[in-house]
Scaffold this active site. Structure first.
Site, PDB file in Angstrom:
ATOM      1  CG  MET D   1      -2.666   2.664   1.840  1.00  0.00           C
ATOM      2  SD  MET D   1      -3.609   3.108   0.254  1.00  0.00           S
ATOM      3  CE  MET D   1      -3.242   1.349  -0.313  1.00  0.00           C
ATOM      4  N   PRO D   2      -1.116  -0.894   2.224  1.00  0.00           N
ATOM      5  CG  PRO D   2      -0.562  -2.474   0.641  1.00  0.00           C
ATOM      6  CD  PRO D   2      -0.021  -1.153   1.353  1.00  0.00           C
ATOM      7  CG  PHE D   3      -5.020  -4.234   7.469  1.00  0.00           C
ATOM      8  CD1 PHE D   3      -4.604  -3.767   8.504  1.00  0.00           C
ATOM      9  CD2 PHE D   3      -5.893  -5.181   7.254  1.00  0.00           C
ATOM     10  CE1 PHE D   3      -4.788  -4.382   9.535  1.00  0.00           C
ATOM     11  CE2 PHE D   3      -5.991  -6.026   8.535  1.00  0.00           C
ATOM     12  CZ  PHE D   3      -5.510  -5.677   9.716  1.00  0.00           C
TER      13      PHE D   3
END
Lengths: 69, 69, 69, 69, 69, 69
Positions: D1-3
């Site tokens: 889910m990180p960016f």
């Protein structure tokens, strides 16, 4: 020389110091390997975001975690 | 009217309130002088990054400071 | 060592190559002077944004320029 | 889910399509491996920056390349 | 699928958890409505910035609030 | 007064000028309504990202579009 910013959830989901060092090392190695970049000036910044401040699909991570637990 | 983001190490290396005000004033004056921009809407945001979260050359600032001390 | 990102309008409002070099030099000098930072790893990135893609007060710069001309 | 945001020089130094795909794959795998993140929502954006718009140590990359050639 | 970053003042001006959820929902709905984007991967991150670290017109928000009070 | 950055795919998926104006207006109205912010200094920047430069789940949008067509 590239600049990399990694933004992920913090608080009780925050990576440990060791994991952060591993991410910084890993992304630097990746850019050196794929692009043959000089690592000397390669900057990586990790931002830890509160779960109330991070949304996916219109819902905060706080809410998502409640639903999936 | 431009937007400026300054990202630097925080914690025991964090700038003081006075230094942050000086940075904001200084970068605004620079953009007004060089580009003749209207300062009214010129936004500056300073982010203070933990030394564990900031890497250069594949190593965290935390580690870099240990080596150089 | 800090990282600076300057975002301003491009196209017919874009700074010249000389102005961009002056901004990069000026903001680096400012950080060295105010915070005594090592300039060696100090990174500055300038992003030029189309006037249709930049809004202030709910209106694009394209529209703002029409009104003020 | 990180960016993740990767900012590097473009133009004649721009990575190829294959290299960009490899970076996106590599950084995603790294985050999955180190942090056990779900890759499904993991977003990576690569920004290619003109050499006139990228500065290190107060000098643009355009100038740095001239000096080192 | 877009990525949205909202940066605003924190501390005693920080939005509540409910307001943050409303912003995340609102901006997601806006992008779905205007651009017909798939909301599934739409990421929103809110950054709360200290008033000493946020400047407008060359002055920190801390100073601006003093003047207007 | 907040700053908003919207990053989405460009090229043949780029929003029109009208859609961009609608996004800027919409996100500004949202922040005014939810947080009672002064719209005067509210800045919105839209970045259009090439499909080769945008990855989700380890795959570029270019690849994702091929698979789904």
């Amino acid at each position: 020389m590239p600049f990399v910013n990694i933004r992920l959830t913090g608080g009780d989901e925050a990576p440990t110091r060791e994991q952060k060092a591993e991410l910084i090392k890993g992304v630097t190695d990746l850019l050196v390997r794929v692009l043959n970049k000089n690592p000397a000036n390669l900057v990586v910044i990790i931002d830890e975001i509160e779960k109330d401040n991070y949304g996916i699909g219109g819902v905060t991570i706080t809410e998502l975690r409640k639903k999936s637990s």
